[in-house]
Scaffold this motif. Sequence first.
Motif, short mmCIF file in Angstrom:
data_model
loop_
_atom_site.label_atom_id
_atom_site.label_comp_id
_atom_site.label_asym_id
_atom_site.label_seq_id
_atom_site.Cartn_x
_atom_site.Cartn_y
_atom_site.Cartn_z
N ASN A 1 0.83 -1.20 0.00
CA ASN A 1 0.00 0.00 0.00
C ASN A 1 0.87 1.26 0.00
OD1 ASN A 1 -2.52 1.39 0.14
ND2 ASN A 1 -2.23 1.65 2.32
N GLU A 2 1.88 1.29 0.85
CA GLU A 2 2.77 2.46 0.94
C GLU A 2 3.51 2.73 -0.36
OE1 GLU A 2 5.29 1.45 4.22
OE2 GLU A 2 3.89 2.24 5.72
N ARG A 3 3.85 1.68 -1.06
CA ARG A 3 4.61 1.86 -2.31
C ARG A 3 3.72 2.05 -3.53
NH1 ARG A 3 10.04 -1.64 -1.28
NH2 ARG A 3 10.24 -0.93 0.86
N GLY A 4 2.41 2.00 -3.32
CA GLY A 4 1.49 2.30 -4.41
C GLY A 4 1.14 1.12 -5.30
N PHE A 5 1.41 -0.10 -4.87
CA PHE A 5 1.02 -1.26 -5.66
C PHE A 5 -0.45 -1.61 -5.46
CE2 PHE A 5 5.64 -1.96 -5.34
CZ PHE A 5 5.94 -2.08 -6.68
N ILE A 6 -0.96 -1.33 -4.27
CA ILE A 6 -2.37 -1.57 -3.97
C ILE A 6 -2.95 -0.33 -3.30
CG2 ILE A 6 -2.15 -4.08 -3.81
CD1 ILE A 6 -2.12 -3.82 -0.75
N ALA A 7 -4.26 -0.19 -3.40
CA ALA A 7 -4.96 0.90 -2.73
C ALA A 7 -6.22 0.32 -2.10
CB ALA A 7 -5.33 2.00 -3.72
N CYS A 8 -6.49 0.68 -0.85
CA CYS A 8 -7.66 0.17 -0.14
C CYS A 8 -8.92 0.83 -0.69
CB CYS A 8 -7.52 0.42 1.36
SG CYS A 8 -8.86 -0.31 2.31
N GLU A 9 -9.85 0.02 -1.14
CA GLU A 9 -11.13 0.52 -1.65
C GLU A 9 -12.20 0.49 -0.55
OE1 GLU A 9 -12.11 1.72 -4.88
OE2 GLU A 9 -9.95 1.95 -4.95
N ASN A 10 -12.18 -0.56 0.27
CA ASN A 10 -13.15 -0.70 1.35
C ASN A 10 -12.46 -1.31 2.55
OD1 ASN A 10 -15.60 0.11 -0.15
ND2 ASN A 10 -15.17 -1.73 -1.33
N GLU A 11 -12.69 -0.73 3.72
CA GLU A 11 -12.07 -1.22 4.96
C GLU A 11 -12.69 -2.54 5.40
OE1 GLU A 11 -9.52 -0.42 6.80
OE2 GLU A 11 -8.96 1.31 5.59
N SER A 12 -11.98 -3.25 6.25
CA SER A 12 -12.46 -4.51 6.78
C SER A 12 -13.54 -4.24 7.84
CB SER A 12 -11.31 -5.31 7.40
OG SER A 12 -10.70 -4.56 8.42
N LEU A 13 -14.28 -5.29 8.14
CA LEU A 13 -15.34 -5.19 9.13
C LEU A 13 -15.37 -6.48 9.92
CD1 LEU A 13 -17.93 -3.77 10.25
CD2 LEU A 13 -19.18 -4.99 8.48
N PHE A 14 -15.32 -6.35 11.24
CA PHE A 14 -15.44 -7.53 12.09
C PHE A 14 -16.72 -7.42 12.88
CE2 PHE A 14 -14.99 -9.78 16.09
CZ PHE A 14 -14.72 -11.06 15.62
N ASN A 15 -17.58 -8.41 12.72
CA ASN A 15 -18.83 -8.44 13.46
C ASN A 15 -19.16 -9.91 13.73
OD1 ASN A 15 -21.59 -8.51 14.23
ND2 ASN A 15 -21.87 -6.50 13.31
N SER A 16 -19.18 -10.30 14.99
CA SER A 16 -19.40 -11.70 15.33
C SER A 16 -20.83 -12.16 15.01
CB SER A 16 -19.08 -11.95 16.80
OG SER A 16 -19.88 -11.14 17.62
N LYS A 17 -21.78 -11.25 14.91
CA LYS A 17 -23.17 -11.62 14.63
C LYS A 17 -23.47 -11.69 13.13
CE LYS A 17 -24.96 -9.86 18.97
NZ LYS A 17 -25.90 -8.98 19.64
N THR A 18 -23.01 -10.72 12.39
CA THR A 18 -23.34 -10.67 10.96
C THR A 18 -22.23 -11.20 10.07
OG1 THR A 18 -22.53 -8.40 10.74
CG2 THR A 18 -24.86 -8.68 11.29
N GLY A 19 -21.07 -11.47 10.65
CA GLY A 19 -19.94 -11.97 9.86
C GLY A 19 -18.95 -10.87 9.56
N SER A 20 -17.77 -11.28 9.20
CA SER A 20 -16.70 -10.33 8.93
C SER A 20 -16.45 -10.24 7.44
CB SER A 20 -15.43 -10.79 9.63
OG SER A 20 -15.64 -10.86 11.02
N LYS A 21 -15.79 -9.17 7.04
CA LYS A 21 -15.36 -9.07 5.65
C LYS A 21 -13.94 -8.50 5.62
CE LYS A 21 -16.89 -4.55 4.09
NZ LYS A 21 -16.32 -4.00 2.93
N ALA A 22 -13.17 -8.98 4.68
CA ALA A 22 -11.79 -8.55 4.53
C ALA A 22 -11.73 -7.19 3.84
CB ALA A 22 -11.01 -9.57 3.71
N ARG A 23 -10.61 -6.50 4.00
CA ARG A 23 -10.39 -5.28 3.23
C ARG A 23 -10.45 -5.61 1.75
NH1 ARG A 23 -5.77 -3.35 6.92
NH2 ARG A 23 -6.86 -1.85 8.19
N GLU A 24 -10.85 -4.63 0.98
CA GLU A 24 -10.92 -4.80 -0.47
C GLU A 24 -9.91 -3.86 -1.11
OE1 GLU A 24 -15.46 -6.30 -1.04
OE2 GLU A 24 -15.11 -4.14 -1.18
N TRP A 25 -9.13 -4.43 -2.03
CA TRP A 25 -7.99 -3.73 -2.60
C TRP A 25 -8.14 -3.53 -4.10
CZ3 TRP A 25 -4.77 -2.04 1.03
CH2 TRP A 25 -4.76 -2.70 2.26
#
Length: 121
Positions: A68-92
Amino acid sequence: QRGGVIVISRALLESHAYKSLPPEAKVLMVLLQIHWRNDQPVAYGVREAASQIGCAVNTASKSFKVLNERGFIACENESLFNSKTGSKAREWRLTWMPFEHRKPTHDWENWNEKNKTTVSN
């Protein structure tokens, strides 16, 4: 097209930004590209990366950070942790690949080792 071939440009492979990456980050780039699709960001988590690379979770996390720092990837959507509804990974977004029918931004070309940042044009 989807298929069994991963293509990475020679300019990227010969760049100082790429050559100075730790080995785990180089492997992570290939893993991310395997999951790449033009119409959506790549959802790929630290634990999955650590498992596939064969490294510690902390090392995988550092690999995402350096890409990310070197500009090869850029975060489009942050991760989400929720034990009830489920988690999702960051999207790049992979900056060396097209995204949503737009040309690659190649942000890695602007990486400046002296101040360890990607500079905008």
